[in-house]
Design a protein around this motif. Structure first.
Motif, PDB file in Angstrom:
ATOM      1  N   GLN A   1      -3.479-139.109  47.799  1.00  0.00           N
ATOM      2  CA  GLN A   1      -2.375-138.165  47.265  1.00  0.00           C
ATOM      3  C   GLN A   1      -2.208-138.163  45.939  1.00  0.00           C
ATOM      4  O   GLN A   1      -1.919-137.201  45.374  1.00  0.00           O
ATOM      5  N   THR A   2      -2.747-139.242  44.925  1.00  0.00           N
ATOM      6  CA  THR A   2      -2.411-138.924  43.859  1.00  0.00           C
ATOM      7  C   THR A   2      -3.380-138.079  43.032  1.00  0.00           C
ATOM      8  O   THR A   2      -4.449-137.638  43.740  1.00  0.00           O
ATOM      9  N   GLN A   3      -3.146-137.762  41.788  1.00  0.00           N
ATOM     10  CA  GLN A   3      -4.030-136.822  41.035  1.00  0.00           C
ATOM     11  C   GLN A   3      -4.912-137.593  40.086  1.00  0.00           C
ATOM     12  O   GLN A   3      -5.528-137.019  39.128  1.00  0.00           O
ATOM     13  N   SER A   4      -4.968-139.028  40.348  1.00  0.00           N
ATOM     14  CA  SER A   4      -5.587-140.000  39.473  1.00  0.00           C
ATOM     15  C   SER A   4      -7.030-140.026  39.880  1.00  0.00           C
ATOM     16  O   SER A   4      -7.511-139.796  40.984  1.00  0.00           O
ATOM     17  N   ASP A   5      -8.000-139.845  39.165  1.00  0.00           N
ATOM     18  CA  ASP A   5      -9.287-140.037  39.418  1.00  0.00           C
ATOM     19  C   ASP A   5      -9.652-141.681  39.103  1.00  0.00           C
ATOM     20  O   ASP A   5      -8.995-142.460  38.581  1.00  0.00           O
ATOM     21  N   HIS A   6     -10.518-141.956  40.001  1.00  0.00           N
ATOM     22  CA  HIS A   6     -10.797-143.381  40.580  1.00  0.00           C
ATOM     23  C   HIS A   6     -12.405-143.664  40.320  1.00  0.00           C
ATOM     24  O   HIS A   6     -13.215-142.776  41.068  1.00  0.00           O
TER      25      HIS A   6
END
Length: 286
Positions: free
Chosen positions: A163-168
């Protein structure tokens, strides 16, 4: 001429920050004057003087100590109002780590880093990418009823990633997947059907979530990394088994960001090649 302008700007900023610190600490001019041993008129002059003159170091230091802020902040030499002692205390924290990732602090760290790249070297295969069957095999014998909490926490983490816009980015030593596929070491006794389903799950997630999720495999004979997660420029957390060590000072975060990026550059298996590598592992054990 430029120096004169700089002095005026700094003087104006000093007055604004001094007043802000007084308001935060609910301190008036008379109380501050008593605390630092000067006349009330001195404080009034500090707050009203529209010139370029700054008070002497003793007055600045006394105001900072009385109001619980740093002298550097009052003088616009720092953007952090905390004192040096407070900054040191905030730069490193130590907290207990549960056996399974059922810890609200971890979730809060992920939420705090929303929109930033999250770099992760897990202690083993990352729980949030495991199937429910593998999590049950791993946790149920040791955690009993709380195994469901561990599984729920892992699933919540994966949902948050979706759901988040963070890259992992996740960096793993190659041997972690090899020992898993062969059911050796930590994974001894893990049934073949669970291993095949888990490998397929890895491949599916890597393809579904790419490029926001990128998994790299490095050779532990050449490179080493302790378990660590770097939450953008905000936080760096080491996993030490029973405790987490969390750093917030910029220099350490930058150091371990460079360390992680080195693992990625030197990876034997890149994020794009990861699904193909998983298929090869599956073929070996089918």
């Amino acid at each position: 001429m430029m120096n004169q302008v700089d002095k005026r700007v700094r003087s104006e900023q000093f007055r604004r920050r001094l007043l802000q610190a007084m308001e935060r600490s609910n301190t008036n001019q008379s109380a501050l004057a008593r605390d630092i041993g000067v006349d009330r008129s001195t404080i009034s002059q500090l707050l009203s003087d529209d010139g370029a003159r700054l008070p002497n170091a003793h007055v600045v230091g006394s105001c900072a100590a009385a109001l619980g802020v740093s002298a550097d902040w009052l003088l616009s030499l720092s953007d952090r109002p905390e004192s040096a002692a407070e900054l040191l205390a905030l730069s490193l924290s130590l907290s207990e780590a549960p056996r399974a990732l059922v810890d609200e602090r971890i979730l809060q760290w992920y939420l705090e880093a929303e929109g930033y790249k999250i770099r992760h070297v897990p202690a083993a295969l990352p729980d949030m990418l495991k199937t429910r069957a593998v999590l049950e095999w791993e946790y149920a014998p040791h955690l009993g009823r709380s195994a469901d909490q561990a599984i729920g926490a892992s699933q919540d983490r994966l949902e948050l990633m979706r759901q988040t816009q963070s890259d992992h980015e996740i960096a793993l030593p190659v041997y972690e997947l090899e020992t898993f596929a062969k059911a050796t070491g930590y994974y001894q006794g893990l049934p073949k059907d669970l291993r095949l389903a888990q490998l397929q799950h890895f491949a599916d997630l890597a393809e579904q979530l790419y490029p926001r999720l990128r998994i790299y495999l490095f050779d532990a004979k050449r490179l080493y990394s302790a378990p660590v997660t770097v939450f953008g420029p905000l936080l760096c957390v080491f996993y030490a088994g029973s405790h987490y060590m969390a750093f917030r000072d910029r220099s350490r975060i930058e150091t371990f960001t460079r360390h992680f990026d080195h693992l990625v550059r030197e990876a034997d298996v890149t994020a794009r090649a990861f699904p193909g590598y998983i298929e090869a592992l599956k073929a070996e054990i089918s």
